[in-house]
Design an enzyme around this catalytic site. Structure first.
Site, PDB file in Angstrom:
ATOM      1  N   ARG A   1    -101.589  76.733  36.586  1.00  0.00           N
ATOM      2  CA  ARG A   1    -101.474  75.370  36.768  1.00  0.00           C
ATOM      3  C   ARG A   1    -100.253  74.986  36.469  1.00  0.00           C
ATOM      4  O   ARG A   1     -99.591  74.109  36.455  1.00  0.00           O
ATOM      5  CB  ARG A   1    -102.407  74.968  35.483  1.00  0.00           C
ATOM      6  CG  ARG A   1    -103.366  74.848  35.135  1.00  0.00           C
ATOM      7  CD  ARG A   1    -104.503  74.244  34.972  1.00  0.00           C
ATOM      8  NE  ARG A   1    -104.198  74.325  32.522  1.00  0.00           N
ATOM      9  CZ  ARG A   1    -103.582  73.983  31.856  1.00  0.00           C
ATOM     10  NH1 ARG A   1    -104.095  72.277  32.710  1.00  0.00           N
ATOM     11  NH2 ARG A   1    -103.658  73.740  31.605  1.00  0.00           N
ATOM     12  N   LYS A   2     -99.199  75.686  36.991  1.00  0.00           N
ATOM     13  CA  LYS A   2     -97.641  75.372  37.126  1.00  0.00           C
ATOM     14  C   LYS A   2     -97.488  75.306  37.981  1.00  0.00           C
ATOM     15  O   LYS A   2     -97.040  75.383  38.791  1.00  0.00           O
ATOM     16  CB  LYS A   2     -96.848  76.684  36.571  1.00  0.00           C
ATOM     17  CG  LYS A   2     -96.421  76.774  34.684  1.00  0.00           C
ATOM     18  CD  LYS A   2     -95.862  78.289  34.221  1.00  0.00           C
ATOM     19  CE  LYS A   2     -95.415  78.231  32.781  1.00  0.00           C
ATOM     20  NZ  LYS A   2     -94.951  79.634  33.148  1.00  0.00           N
TER      21      LYS A   2
END
Lengths: 271, 271, 271, 271, 271, 271
Positions: free
Chosen positions: A123-124
């Protein structure tokens, strides 16, 4: 891509009143989009949606996921000169960013192809652009992993620090029978405990390859290996990727896939 | 950052119904945000707006643009464990992406500091995220350049190919007396013509340093140098940046600042 | 005009559930749109986008910017009676408001045509409707001036009062090399200083014509006239416009163009 | 005014990245808002909501609807110089436009005060800004009339031309028992028929005062006057308003109230 | 609930210009919200967010999920009479709809409590309102099931008809290692095949209780029972719920929970 | 239904990245939509708009409001298997919910057909979905009643408690001559007073049928019956509906029509 999204992305690049292009006499022109590096095509579907919205005709014999070569025309365009000059930057930005991601992902996937390990992103991502980044990962052959906090549960180091693994796990299970539950661990002991609790996925977080091998041995010895998916994450780059792939994990996730990724440069040349 | 934007960015990461964090018993906790590399801080204002929205207290003695060192706590947080665990990823994504850009920009700015050349970014940005990328450039000491097609006019190679420089220039001037007009050129002859027309800015597009030096000589000989701003762009990287800075241009713009930029990794550690 | 804007404007006029028009039996009808005064047509592109969205056929031999005469049919419509009756008011409101502005602008432009002075509007616009008002100004032959605070810098009386002209000017230049910088002055001394600083545009704010003439003389005497664009603004109406045009300024801006402007009345008559 | 609206209106005027005001050193300043003409105050509530959003303190002893005099301070402000300089134009645009409307409405209302006739506006408003224009009408003492096609039914000339009055009326009644039904007429015969059908309101459309007087006589003679509200509309201006008010109608509606209305000029002066 | 959602929900109920409540003199009043039936409270968090937005004070000693009794005050309010009268209907609509769902869910959950079977809802929800309906299910003790097509994969009858179970299953697994995969079956043979493929969840679709019992026996005999979650769905109501709960399934899902559910009536009484 | 609404409703059900359906090989398929109960069709227009948006062909010989029989195909579909499988649930949810409402409304309307009484709904609707619920009521033959607080005025028990009927009524009339004014009463005395004030509609709130009969007698005796519309509301269900219809009121409104209404189940079967 929704119409409201197309309008929003175009609006960002065009601004409120682009009088210059309004003043240019409109002509019918042809143009072509050409990559300046070799890579994997992604963002084609998005570029096409933008051309459609702007009334620009296109032809393209490739599909997202195809290999492209530097200098070889990828998309042929034909239409209003105003429309093409206005749509140029936004469509190239989609192609450049998404193809850059797909290209790196493909490299990683191929590097570990023999091991059967799955390459996943995290989720970066860039706020507001995640769905395009995750899609580019999938186009490159990678796994999109969890999309957001709703669709699966990850019990991370901070959760364990605040609640302990057991409490966090119980809440995770109460969250719904359709959600996978993943637990992050940093040593064999925690890995064993996570497996005993019934975690669907165990993530070895920021561990070196040797330690992971040890953990997997322990799990095997206790008959806990087959019931879980094992994921390695943290500090894994294209340099040490193969090393991690050989540890016996099922999935390797890399934040780097979606952030400082390659931008594949494309040009648009009006004929 | 508007409230509607905060809600949209949080919504992307949280999803529609994050029941897991709802089920965790709420506690008051402290946490700290720590960079994992040295760099230049950016995205602080955005992170703070997110914490405010989520009712999380923070303290921070730094400002956007300050230098930060790996491992030194940047922001102290205190508040609801649920809120902190939910806001973590979005705020780190802003910090990571924007600080990455500011760090690279600062490096470039310092590399050419002696020459007085200005470092600028381009419109090669992530769709929907441009204003944060341009802001990070400014925080790093760079120039945001034109934001969109409305706020200034650039006559690019494709415009010249379709309309010729003269027609394009006339439309550009009709677009409004408050807009700067920039013309892209690829040789001395076109540079001279652009200067004679009255362009505010001339961009040397994808030219090598020697050719740029020659162009500038021609402009000087004809008394046209002082009335224009000169910009070099295309294929300029941290490797050859200084070479270009010494050509005598006023501005160097680099697409690379906003795309395959450094992601400065931050962690959030609950105490 | 974006689809989301069309839906929003129609939604304002139709409301959530216009059951009356749903209940009327649908018929195919013809209608025509007729101005009730002479003027300059504007808003045609917007009206047409609305008709398109509503599935109404139209024909029109005119273009935005053309002269129209009271009583002469401007647009022919054909389509569903329900659709035409629903789209009527919104399309007439665009035509009426935008043609009103274009008509007044054209009058002003023609009044000063001999002087070569440019007529510009300001940011005194209706909130949410600026882009249509600025576009109508351009259609009438006027200059849209700065669109918002991002696209160019104006150092106004309040900026000077708080920061002084020098500090404000330095910040303005740091804001980016692609932005024009304009400084408002109220006397010759300030005009000289602004020109010496290097302002791109100097605005004579609420000054009478004689004072402006004096200022311009001073600038000329000091060799500062040619490097700046000169703008007069404040209290200029159709009555004294020519007087100001003769002062030697390059641009005259009038808030009145976009606020208490003429509304050009149009009717829609079903045959 | 919703927060999303405030953000949208501010966004229109500020643009995506107003770096100039970011670069100005922030100071605490006082300022005051002063009308440049006499009039009726409106838009105060909107201006205050904008100041609140921007963190600006204000004090004001007046209310929307109060009389204001040229040169007398209306609102005192205190706060961040950046915030005040950014919020200035949007808040003045609300005050200027809404007070302009309220002032004209008040003049009309007072002109017919003796007759008891109600002054109403129409749907000839600026797209997207209707609710503020209608509100300004109410603040000035006028009647906002129907807001949109949903909230009441008007059977206009075009409806009658397509469907006939009887069919249109039947559909109008079927549209719901909570909706008023108004019918536009152009002569006594139609007025009689509309009253007999049971219309709640009859509008005399573009008729001269004498004809209206005749119509009302006919209605009275047939005992139909008391059951309907009578409205005059079309071509009524401040010049002939009183003439129409004396015809015996209950309501006079004027499109002019919301379109080419007075703009009441306000200035903001930082101390 | 986002601020933009609150504004949208309030906007639906208030409309564009609620002049009536503007004209009422504002007073400080107290009020209380009282259920008219026994049930389970839900929607409290939403109601409170609305009161907060409207500046209304509240006190409440209950929490979502608590049992409430007809006639006993649930929430005490205090604040502006205009604000309370405006916020009344929207807040009661949230309370009524969500408490209705929670009440029915609680009944079902308690009916099968002994069996350990989980009660789940489906995607048969009101468009645009799903997250509140799913949340109410969770508050009542039910399982929210899959939220949308992204977060887990269900291979339904139509998928199998078009693609066959094997192809559909392979695509499902390629969709990501973090997604559960569920397969709908209508007989024992298909159930066996689904289990052998490795489905995480098998749903018995529209089968009677006896057939389900048989299926489960077959799975057990083949050692396939323990590796899957078993779900019954289709035609299950409060009448036959217990019968299905005794079949040995793990989950029962009921579309009825979120559609023709009980509306728990609440009144708001100003003191 | 606006395009932005379609995208929002589809987005709720599909989520951000439905990779499963992307991976399924696209095929051309036929399908049909079949009700599982008898009823009245509603939501057809919405379903069709969704199919159009998704590029699915459809044919249907029925219209909203037509009677449908369990098991008889209502809509034939043809198109991309991916598109049909994605659009299935949202379109069925519109059909199910809206047809459920229309079916119950039709039953009520027919039950009182002989009396001429109108059946109306209330504002007890699902937040965000009101316009579809009110439309379904109209399709079933019911009256949509007031849509929101803007379009008509209801003076309810709480208004009277705070302001008294007279003050509230005066403000209601000042709110605009195009708004109907309704007053809620609980006894004959208040009904008489409301009629004398000039209310357009009087609502008998939570009164039994006998009391309503008495009230109407009083109104008749005093010559006040004919000038008002009379509405009964509160506690009226399909069981006692006819009893209330015989009291002599003009309208009966029932919150139950839009909340715990029937859901008419539809299936979609791919051939």
């Amino acid at each position: 891509m929704k119409i409201s999204e197309i309008e929003s992305f175009l609006g960002e690049d065009v601004g409120d009143f682009d009088i210059f292009h309004d003043l240019l006499p409109d002509k019918s022109v042809k143009a072509e989009i050409v990559p300046k590096q070799d890579g994997v095509l992604a963002g084609l579907e998005e570029a096409i949606r933008i051309f459609d919205y702007c009334g620009i005709s296109y032809s393209c014999s490739l599909m997202d996921g195809d290999t492209i070569a530097s200098g070889e025309t990828t998309i042929h365009l034909e239409g209003s000169s105003r429309a093409i000059l206005r749509a140029e930057r936004v469509s190239l930005n989609f192609l450049g960013r998404m193809s850059g991601i797909a290209t790196i992902v493909r490299l990683c996937v191929e590097a570990v192809a023999q091991t059967g390990v799955r390459i996943a992103c995290t989720r970066k991502t860039t706020p507001g652009f995640r769905k395009f980044e995750k899609k580019a990962v999938a186009i490159g052959g990678g796994d999109p992993h969890r999309f957001n906090l709703t669709d699966a549960v990850m019990i991370k180091d901070n959760h364990i620090r605040v609640y302990g693994m057991d409490t966090a796990y119980r809440c995770a299970r109460d969250a719904g029978f359709m959600k996978r539950v993943e637990i992050e661990v940093e040593n064999a002991e925690d890995a064993m405990h996570a497996a005993e609790l019934g975690a669907d996925v165990i993530m070895f977080d920021n561990m070196n390859a040797d330690s992971i091998v040890e953990c997997i041995s322990s799990l095997k010895e206790n008959g806990l290996r087959d019931s879980v998916v094992l994921e390695a994450s943290g500090g894994i780059t294209t340099d040490n990727l193969v090393l991690y792939a050989k540890t016996g994990v099922d999935v390797i996730s890399m934040g780097a896939l979606t952030h400082p990724s390659l931008w594949l440069d494309f040009g648009l040349d009006v004929e």
